[in-house]
Design a protein around this motif. Structure first.
Motif, PDB file in Angstrom:
ATOM      1  N   GLU A  90       5.709  82.083  59.764  1.00 35.63           N
ATOM      2  CA  GLU A  90       5.341  80.901  60.550  1.00 35.63           C
ATOM      3  C   GLU A  90       5.745  81.028  62.015  1.00 35.63           C
ATOM      4  O   GLU A  90       5.834  80.037  62.722  1.00 35.63           O
ATOM      5  N   GLY A  91       6.036  82.247  62.475  1.00 36.78           N
ATOM      6  CA  GLY A  91       6.379  82.457  63.876  1.00 36.78           C
ATOM      7  C   GLY A  91       7.840  82.311  64.212  1.00 36.78           C
ATOM      8  O   GLY A  91       8.234  82.363  65.369  1.00 36.78           O
ATOM      9  N   GLY A  92       8.691  82.107  63.183  1.00 40.31           N
ATOM     10  CA  GLY A  92      10.117  81.925  63.412  1.00 40.31           C
ATOM     11  C   GLY A  92      10.526  80.473  63.196  1.00 40.31           C
ATOM     12  O   GLY A  92       9.727  79.624  62.785  1.00 40.31           O
ATOM     13  N   ASP A 113       8.008  77.706  64.151  1.00 36.82           N
ATOM     14  CA  ASP A 113       7.482  77.920  65.499  1.00 36.82           C
ATOM     15  C   ASP A 113       6.044  78.450  65.478  1.00 36.82           C
ATOM     16  O   ASP A 113       5.711  79.448  66.125  1.00 36.82           O
ATOM     17  N   GLY A 114       5.194  77.754  64.722  1.00 37.94           N
ATOM     18  CA  GLY A 114       3.830  78.228  64.542  1.00 37.94           C
ATOM     19  C   GLY A 114       3.024  78.359  65.812  1.00 37.94           C
ATOM     20  O   GLY A 114       2.176  79.253  65.933  1.00 37.94           O
ATOM     21  N   ASN A 115       3.267  77.483  66.770  1.00 35.30           N
ATOM     22  CA  ASN A 115       2.501  77.550  68.021  1.00 35.30           C
ATOM     23  C   ASN A 115       2.719  78.860  68.755  1.00 35.30           C
ATOM     24  O   ASN A 115       1.905  79.264  69.590  1.00 35.30           O
ATOM     25  N   ALA A 116       3.812  79.562  68.456  1.00 34.17           N
ATOM     26  CA  ALA A 116       4.083  80.860  69.101  1.00 34.17           C
ATOM     27  C   ALA A 116       3.166  81.954  68.569  1.00 34.17           C
ATOM     28  O   ALA A 116       3.021  83.003  69.205  1.00 34.17           O
ATOM     29  N   VAL A 117       2.537  81.707  67.407  1.00 34.15           N
ATOM     30  CA  VAL A 117       1.661  82.722  66.813  1.00 34.15           C
ATOM     31  C   VAL A 117       0.284  82.147  66.481  1.00 34.15           C
ATOM     32  O   VAL A 117      -0.428  82.667  65.607  1.00 34.15           O
ATOM     33  N   GLY A 118      -0.091  81.077  67.170  1.00 35.93           N
ATOM     34  CA  GLY A 118      -1.421  80.517  66.980  1.00 35.93           C
ATOM     35  C   GLY A 118      -1.600  79.695  65.725  1.00 35.93           C
ATOM     36  O   GLY A 118      -2.728  79.504  65.256  1.00 35.93           O
ATOM     37  N   LYS A 119      -0.509  79.186  65.147  1.00 33.30           N
ATOM     38  CA  LYS A 119      -0.585  78.353  63.949  1.00 33.30           C
ATOM     39  C   LYS A 119      -0.121  76.932  64.272  1.00 33.30           C
ATOM     40  O   LYS A 119       0.399  76.655  65.351  1.00 33.30           O
ATOM     41  N   HIS A 120      -0.276  76.039  63.300  1.00 31.40           N
ATOM     42  CA  HIS A 120       0.278  74.703  63.437  1.00 31.40           C
ATOM     43  C   HIS A 120       1.809  74.768  63.348  1.00 31.40           C
ATOM     44  O   HIS A 120       2.372  75.642  62.670  1.00 31.40           O
ATOM     45  N   TRP A 165      -0.461  67.063  71.089  1.00 26.70           N
ATOM     46  CA  TRP A 165      -1.036  68.245  71.725  1.00 26.70           C
ATOM     47  C   TRP A 165      -0.722  69.538  70.950  1.00 26.70           C
ATOM     48  O   TRP A 165      -0.302  70.545  71.517  1.00 26.70           O
ATOM     49  N   LYS A 166      -0.862  69.471  69.631  1.00 26.94           N
ATOM     50  CA  LYS A 166      -0.743  70.639  68.751  1.00 26.94           C
ATOM     51  C   LYS A 166       0.650  71.262  68.731  1.00 26.94           C
ATOM     52  O   LYS A 166       0.792  72.467  68.572  1.00 26.94           O
ATOM     53  N   LEU A 167       1.684  70.422  68.868  1.00 24.82           N
ATOM     54  CA  LEU A 167       3.049  70.956  68.828  1.00 24.82           C
ATOM     55  C   LEU A 167       4.032  69.831  68.533  1.00 24.82           C
ATOM     56  O   LEU A 167       4.031  68.811  69.212  1.00 24.82           O
ATOM     57  N   VAL A 168       4.877  70.006  67.497  1.00 24.66           N
ATOM     58  CA  VAL A 168       5.995  69.103  67.225  1.00 24.66           C
ATOM     59  C   VAL A 168       7.266  69.939  67.115  1.00 24.66           C
ATOM     60  O   VAL A 168       7.236  71.077  66.650  1.00 24.66           O
TER      61      VAL A 168
END
Length: 345
Positions: free
Chosen positions: A150-152, A173-180, A211-214
């Motif tokens: 999940e990106g960490g 940390d999904g937003n770091a790898v293009g995930k939710h 904005w796609k990040l929590v």
């Protein structure tokens, strides 16, 4: 010192130093005008101790007797003391983020985010000290949490429920790898050093204002039940356009420490603004709920700004605001600030 005595001392310290602003004063002003991102505050032996994401030391600290006047924890020569001078074998220095501490028995536990030496991502560790100012030590070969698929994992938040059970909340940390991105909850062992059972997803980035990040969870048992405060959107300030940051703070109501949780429809609770009367605030986020006496407070950071609400320095200042509940919903009062000379009398 008994807990109720500690809270009474804390409450007495507060009343002498801060006041509610007049109508023409800004709604929110920083109590510490230097870089201190991702703050967390605890109370011990008559003083408040604040921790932040690394800015020089792995674990910088401030202390205060009244939540308004803060000073760095430093040695006699002025050198800032690092509460975690040596990183764990799994971690690299210089990317130590979002520390939070909790007392467990006669020990203090530090939950922190750091860059993995083996993986190109952030992970979560736990370190131990006999004093809240350290030195904290983590000899673990592996992190406590690292959701590699999940990106960490970042932004740990420990929570002790009324029955004494311990929980840890954190962000994948999904937003770091293009995930939710998700906020998770999981039981901790009684000593707070190990995870127990499965992680439970509690929130995800499914609201427009997010904005796609929590991220940055902070669980509290409020007068009306369990509520999780959190931040959403990109943390930065759009410097080229000189616009206010989209970073904001909201909350979710939870049926228990492991949910389910539901986003509040009135979110965000705290957001950027530029108003002639209310003042300027940009990127208020990374909430940390703490208590002194019967009063709850919310610590958070926001970007340094000019009087015209434009970027000043690439620094995030420390803010503290009283937190109340009205009709079961959290609300913030104007932030703490020093009393004016004429008010001190």
């Amino acid at each position: 010192m008994p807990v109720n005595r500690i809270f009474a001392v804390a409450a007495a310290l507060l009343t002498a130093a801060w006041t509610v602003p007049a109508g023409a004063d800004p709604s929110f002003v920083p109590v510490y005008e230097d870089n201190f991102p991702d703050p967390f505050i605890t109370f011990h032996n008559g003083e408040f101790i604040a921790y932040s994401t690394n800015d020089g030391p792995n674990l910088p600290m401030l202390t205060s007797s009244d939540l308004v006047h803060w000073k760095r924890v430093a040695a006699a020569d002025g050198r800032r003391i690092d509460a975690m001078p040596k990183m764990a074998p799994w971690a690299k220095p210089d990317r130590t983020w979002a520390p939070e501490v909790m007392k467990s028995g006669d020990k203090w536990l530090l939950y922190y985010t750091a860059a993995s030496a083996k993986k190109s991502m952030q992970c979560i560790g736990v370190a131990v000290a006999s004093d809240p100012k350290g030195p904290f030590v983590d000899n673990s070969a592996e992190p406590l949490v690292c959701q590699t698929d999940e990106g960490g994992s970042i932004d740990p938040n420990p929570f002790r429920d009324a029955d004494g059970k311990l929980y840890l909340y954190y962000k994948s940390d999904g937003n770091a790898v293009g995930k939710h991105s998700f906020i998770w909850g999981q039981r901790l062992s009684d000593d707070g050093l190990k995870l127990v059972g499965d992680a439970v997803p509690l929130l995800t980035d499914d609201q427009k204002w997010e904005w796609k990040l929590v991220e940055a969870p902070s669980m509290v048992k409020s007068p009306t039940g369990y509520q999780m405060f959190y931040s959403a959107a990109y943390y930065g300030w759009d410097y080229p356009g000189e616009r206010l940051s989209n970073y904001a703070t909201g909350y979710a109501s939870c049926s228990g420490p492991l949910g389910p949780c539901k986003d509040a429809p009135e979110n965000p609770l705290l957001h950027s603004f530029n108003d002639r009367d209310a003042g300027c605030l940009s990127g208020p986020g990374h909430p940390a709920v703490f208590q002194a006496g019967k009063q709850h407070f919310l610590a958070f950071h926001a970007w340094a700004a000019t009087s015209g609400c434009r970027p000043l320095d690439p620094e995030r200042y420390l803010y503290i605001a009283p937190l109340f509940w009205k009709d079961g919903k959290p609300t913030l009062g104007p932030s703490l600030r020093e009393r004016k000379a004429q008010e001190r009398g």
